[in-house]
Design an enzyme around this catalytic site. Sequence first.
Site, PDB file in Angstrom:
ATOM      1  CB  THR A   5      36.437  52.176  45.077  1.00  0.00           C
ATOM      2  OG1 THR A   5      34.917  52.267  45.387  1.00  0.00           O
ATOM      3  CG2 THR A   5      37.248  51.844  46.154  1.00  0.00           C
ATOM      4  NE  ARG A  20      26.782  49.900  49.979  1.00  0.00           N
ATOM      5  CZ  ARG A  20      27.784  49.858  49.413  1.00  0.00           C
ATOM      6  NH1 ARG A  20      28.767  51.019  49.310  1.00  0.00           N
ATOM      7  NH2 ARG A  20      28.236  48.794  48.532  1.00  0.00           N
ATOM      8  CG  ASP A  42      34.171  46.831  49.400  1.00  0.00           C
ATOM      9  OD1 ASP A  42      33.559  47.560  48.974  1.00  0.00           O
ATOM     10  OD2 ASP A  42      34.877  46.192  48.433  1.00  0.00           O
ATOM     11  CB  THR A  90      37.047  48.672  42.556  1.00  0.00           C
ATOM     12  OG1 THR A  90      37.348  47.957  41.548  1.00  0.00           O
ATOM     13  CG2 THR A  90      38.063  49.571  43.227  1.00  0.00           C
ATOM     14  N   GLY A  91      33.994  47.467  43.056  1.00  0.00           N
ATOM     15  CA  GLY A  91      33.010  47.052  42.712  1.00  0.00           C
ATOM     16  C   GLY A  91      31.965  46.738  43.772  1.00  0.00           C
TER      17      GLY A  91
HETATM   18  N1  ASP Z   1      33.267  48.654  46.421  1.00  0.00           N
HETATM   19  C1  ASP Z   1      32.598  50.209  46.686  1.00  0.00           C
HETATM   20  C2  ASP Z   1      31.555  50.173  47.591  1.00  0.00           C
HETATM   21  O1  ASP Z   1      30.737  48.828  47.577  1.00  0.00           O
HETATM   22  C3  ASP Z   1      32.346  50.743  45.390  1.00  0.00           C
HETATM   23  C4  ASP Z   1      32.867  50.501  44.068  1.00  0.00           C
HETATM   24  O2  ASP Z   1      33.959  50.113  44.222  1.00  0.00           O
HETATM   25  O3  ASP Z   1      32.400  50.794  43.124  1.00  0.00           O
HETATM   26  O4  ASP Z   1      31.044  50.929  48.458  1.00  0.00           O
END
Ligand code: ASP
Length: 345
Positions: free
Chosen positions: A198, A226, A229, A249-250
């Site tokens: 992200t 889906r 966040d 991110t994550g």
């Molecule tokens: N936070 C993002 C999500 O859950 C994905 C990511 O940052 O890898 O959609």
Amino acid sequence: MIRSTHTRREFIRNSAVAGTMAALRPTTTSFAGPLAIASKNGLGAVARAVEEINQGADALDAVIAGVNLVEEDPDDLTVGYGGLPNAEGVVELDSAVIHGPTCRAGAVASLQGIKYPSRVAKVVLERTDHVLLVGDGAQQFARTHGFTQEDLLTNQARELWVQWRENLSNRDDYLPPHGPDDVDLGEAIMRNEEHWGTIHCSAIDLQGNISSVTTTSGLAFKLPGRVGDSPIIGAGLYCDNEVGAAGSTGRGEANLENCSSFLIVERMRMGDSPQDACIYACERITQNTHLARLKNDENEPAFNVSFYALNKHGDVAGARIRGAGQMAVADQNGARLIEMAYLFE
Ligand code: ASP
């Protein structure tokens, strides 16, 4: 390895990040930019944001111009055009923006076929009485406002999706290429760090105003519909012009359950440095992770979440739940990557 709070705080104090923070701290209490921070994939984005700010741009326009570079990059598999698709092979994008000086926000989720979701989020902010539009409604809205509908699935992303589909199970009809003697087909490809990603970007402009954006294609191969966040105010980003900004991110589900970005900004309001506030959010997620399937043998979260924060005074920092990592920062001295603190090895 678990770092105790004491050890960790010493780590923070002694780290290269602390040195960078000191260098960025101005002598006055309120900082007039340019300053921009982003996730590691945003080195070009922060440089662009600061360039825009130096030409007089508002922080919101600057961060959007910055992340547009990543949204249009076919080689970033986690954002915009070229992002990895959902389980059905369709790219669905999430994004949100917050304009600090006016306390306004706009967001889109599960948006298909529009390359720049952050720009659509800004139009939601400017030209509706709403904050969040999703799915077909968001796409219709974007088209109404002149955005072009296009196919966002690149060959690279499509091939990765097909591989994922073929290796998901050896009990369905999709199989990877195999010969007459092969029996054990379809060892599941787990989602790894490459499947997450992200871009978050926050900035302070020459007036000292703060704004933020987060934009993503979300979790690779997610269930259609889906929403993570990133487009949720308070989860994937938060900004308060009087305090600072944070983004993430994550694993988005962890931020949705813990309102992490809001938590970080509120901790900064109470006096935490950006680094301590980010670590606090990592600790909160750790405390609230109870499901065995989400933990490793050491009883720690087996997933990662990264946080990026800046405060009104121009201090910047980031922290992750797991392992060393870097984030991007740019100011009058140029753009660079700096180290982030972390809870667990
Ligand atoms: N936070 C993002 C999500 O859950 C994905 C990511 O940052 O890898 O959609």
